[in-house]
Write a protein that holds these residues in place. Sequence first.
Motif, PDB file in Angstrom:
ATOM      1  N   ASN A   8       0.816  -1.218   0.000  1.00 18.60           N
ATOM      2  CA  ASN A   8       0.000   0.000   0.000  1.00 18.60           C
ATOM      3  C   ASN A   8       0.844   1.260   0.000  1.00 18.60           C
ATOM      4  OD1 ASN A   8      -2.614  -1.354   0.234  1.00 18.60           O
ATOM      5  ND2 ASN A   8      -1.839  -1.982   2.227  1.00 18.60           N
ATOM      6  N   CYS A   9       1.994   1.221   0.704  1.00 17.54           N
ATOM      7  CA  CYS A   9       2.813   2.430   0.775  1.00 17.54           C
ATOM      8  C   CYS A   9       4.231   2.200   0.273  1.00 17.54           C
ATOM      9  CB  CYS A   9       2.817   3.010   2.189  1.00 17.54           C
ATOM     10  SG  CYS A   9       3.580   2.005   3.457  1.00 17.54           S
ATOM     11  N   ALA A  11       6.710   0.796   1.886  1.00 17.06           N
ATOM     12  CA  ALA A  11       7.726   0.790   2.935  1.00 17.06           C
ATOM     13  C   ALA A  11       8.141  -0.640   3.271  1.00 17.06           C
ATOM     14  CB  ALA A  11       7.184   1.481   4.182  1.00 17.06           C
ATOM     15  N   GLU A  17       6.443  -3.553  13.221  1.00 20.98           N
ATOM     16  CA  GLU A  17       5.569  -2.484  12.741  1.00 20.98           C
ATOM     17  C   GLU A  17       4.251  -3.038  12.224  1.00 20.98           C
ATOM     18  OE1 GLU A  17       8.891  -0.923  10.050  1.00 20.98           O
ATOM     19  OE2 GLU A  17       7.893   0.923  10.664  1.00 20.98           O
ATOM     20  N   HIS A  58      -0.371  -3.032   8.330  1.00 22.85           N
ATOM     21  CA  HIS A  58       0.746  -2.112   8.573  1.00 22.85           C
ATOM     22  C   HIS A  58       0.354  -1.166   9.713  1.00 22.85           C
ATOM     23  CE1 HIS A  58       3.963   0.769   6.713  1.00 22.85           C
ATOM     24  NE2 HIS A  58       4.279   0.331   7.910  1.00 22.85           N
ATOM     25  N   TYR A  60       1.771   0.203  12.452  1.00 21.93           N
ATOM     26  CA  TYR A  60       2.555   1.375  12.855  1.00 21.93           C
ATOM     27  C   TYR A  60       2.892   2.275  11.670  1.00 21.93           C
ATOM     28  CZ  TYR A  60       3.300   0.195  17.758  1.00 21.93           C
ATOM     29  OH  TYR A  60       3.125  -0.053  19.096  1.00 21.93           O
ATOM     30  N   GLY A  61       2.204   2.080  10.550  1.00 24.52           N
ATOM     31  CA  GLY A  61       2.480   2.906   9.375  1.00 24.52           C
ATOM     32  C   GLY A  61       1.188   3.385   8.764  1.00 24.52           C
ATOM     33  N   CYS A  62       0.946   2.945   7.531  1.00 23.20           N
ATOM     34  CA  CYS A  62      -0.205   3.472   6.807  1.00 23.20           C
ATOM     35  C   CYS A  62      -1.530   2.898   7.312  1.00 23.20           C
ATOM     36  CB  CYS A  62      -0.050   3.233   5.303  1.00 23.20           C
ATOM     37  SG  CYS A  62      -0.157   1.507   4.802  1.00 23.20           S
ATOM     38  N   LYS A  64      -2.992   0.089   6.691  1.00 15.02           N
ATOM     39  CA  LYS A  64      -3.776  -0.709   5.744  1.00 15.02           C
ATOM     40  C   LYS A  64      -3.403  -2.193   5.816  1.00 15.02           C
ATOM     41  CE  LYS A  64      -5.497   3.128   4.197  1.00 15.02           C
ATOM     42  NZ  LYS A  64      -6.776   3.577   4.783  1.00 15.02           N
TER      43      LYS A  64
ATOM     44  N   LEU B  62       5.139   8.216   1.144  1.00 12.64           N
ATOM     45  CA  LEU B  62       6.352   8.245   1.972  1.00 12.64           C
ATOM     46  C   LEU B  62       7.197   9.497   1.719  1.00 12.64           C
ATOM     47  CD1 LEU B  62       7.512   4.508   1.760  1.00 12.64           C
ATOM     48  CD2 LEU B  62       5.928   5.551   3.374  1.00 12.64           C
ATOM     49  N   TRP B  74       2.740  12.736   3.814  1.00 14.61           N
ATOM     50  CA  TRP B  74       1.940  11.574   3.398  1.00 14.61           C
ATOM     51  C   TRP B  74       1.845  10.603   4.568  1.00 14.61           C
ATOM     52  CZ3 TRP B  74       2.054   6.300   2.767  1.00 14.61           C
ATOM     53  CH2 TRP B  74       1.153   5.751   1.835  1.00 14.61           C
ATOM     54  N   MET B  75       0.628  10.284   4.988  1.00 15.92           N
ATOM     55  CA  MET B  75       0.441   9.417   6.157  1.00 15.92           C
ATOM     56  C   MET B  75      -0.051   8.031   5.776  1.00 15.92           C
ATOM     57  SD  MET B  75       1.258  11.271   8.834  1.00 15.92           S
ATOM     58  CE  MET B  75       0.367  11.095  10.381  1.00 15.92           C
ATOM     59  N   SER B  76      -0.908   7.946   4.779  1.00 14.71           N
ATOM     60  CA  SER B  76      -1.428   6.663   4.315  1.00 14.71           C
ATOM     61  C   SER B  76      -2.044   6.914   2.942  1.00 14.71           C
ATOM     62  CB  SER B  76      -2.435   6.082   5.309  1.00 14.71           C
ATOM     63  OG  SER B  76      -3.739   6.518   5.026  1.00 14.71           O
ATOM     64  N   ARG B 147       8.159   8.742   7.173  1.00 12.67           N
ATOM     65  CA  ARG B 147       7.765   7.383   7.566  1.00 12.67           C
ATOM     66  C   ARG B 147       7.017   7.440   8.878  1.00 12.67           C
ATOM     67  NH1 ARG B 147       9.968   2.138   6.328  1.00 12.67           N
ATOM     68  NH2 ARG B 147       8.811   1.423   8.135  1.00 12.67           N
ATOM     69  N   ARG B 148       6.001   6.609   8.988  1.00 12.61           N
ATOM     70  CA  ARG B 148       5.406   6.369  10.306  1.00 12.61           C
ATOM     71  C   ARG B 148       5.968   5.039  10.789  1.00 12.61           C
ATOM     72  NH1 ARG B 148      -0.916   7.029   9.296  1.00 12.61           N
ATOM     73  NH2 ARG B 148      -1.073   7.076  11.551  1.00 12.61           N
ATOM     74  N   HIS B 150       7.682   3.067  14.780  1.00  9.60           N
ATOM     75  CA  HIS B 150       7.734   3.222  16.232  1.00  9.60           C
ATOM     76  C   HIS B 150       9.148   3.560  16.652  1.00  9.60           C
ATOM     77  CE1 HIS B 150       9.387  -0.890  16.721  1.00  9.60           C
ATOM     78  NE2 HIS B 150       8.489  -1.263  15.824  1.00  9.60           N
TER      79      HIS B 150
END
Lengths: 105, 195
Positions: A8-9, A11, A17, A58, A60-62, A64, B62, B74-76, B147-148, B150
């Motif tokens: 989706n992103c 990464a 994550e 995902h 801790y990220g997007c 999705k 990203l 950009w978050m998602s 990037r998101r 932790h």
Amino acid sequence: MLILTCPNCGADCAETELAPGGEAHLKRFGPGSSDDEFTGYLFERKNPRGVHFERWRHAYGCGKWFHAARCTVTMEVFGTYSAQVSEPPADILDSIRARRPGWEV
Amino acid sequence: MSDTQGVSAATGVAGRVIERGHMIRIREAGLTGMIALRGDLASPAMAEAVRAVTGAPVPAPLRVESGAEGRAVWMSPDELLLITAIGRAPEALAAAEAALSGQHAMALDLSDARVVFRLSGATVPEVLAKGSPVDLREAAFPVSTARRTHLGGIAVGIWRLEAEEWEVVCFRSLAHHLADWLAQASASGSEVGHF
């Protein structure tokens, strides 16, 4: 450590994550199904030694969901793909067969 | 807004600067306008909303884009975070809502939800890599990457504005923890020398 690329992103995500979502491509049996079908849908899961299809989020990220194909023995990742499909796409199956000759779904 | 001031002070780290005895400079950015947009990022209305708030284009996945009035992160696949001055937040929100009227989209002023830490220095990747799984090498995390992930056990957003200028955001309730974590991880003499 398991590293999956979120489709989706884009990464590269460490396992920490991600939130695991269990076995992929389950067929839902709801109202009108037999007790056996519903029991199977709720409780019966594959637990293969080898190629496995899984759902991941995902977290801790997007945020999705996506699908991943990996080997439970070697942790080799064959690919990740969209959550909006009900079976593995052809390119994922091809990459699995290239690495695991003779493997069948 | 006086209630916002109160919320910010409650973190105990508002405006805090951590510098001497540390390999990087850490500054809590203080009250910052933050507007969350959700909707179709490819739509012209979304582009207009982002431009109205920040002056920046819609960022690619990203990525973070900077404009005259702020930044767009950009978050998602359906969410952006727009950062601007706290004083502009109400009018910026109104402009975003106007641009998105009639669309299946959402604009919210979330300025109170998160805090922003500004990190400066050549060894910022050294510090962040101690508590985050993200690949922070120059090749994998060039300028304008966002990037998101932790960090120090909590959810954060990390973006690189310039080669040695970074921002880290986290939920306001965790600001004190993150400030303490960053201070400890950046103590002089604790360089790992990985990068």
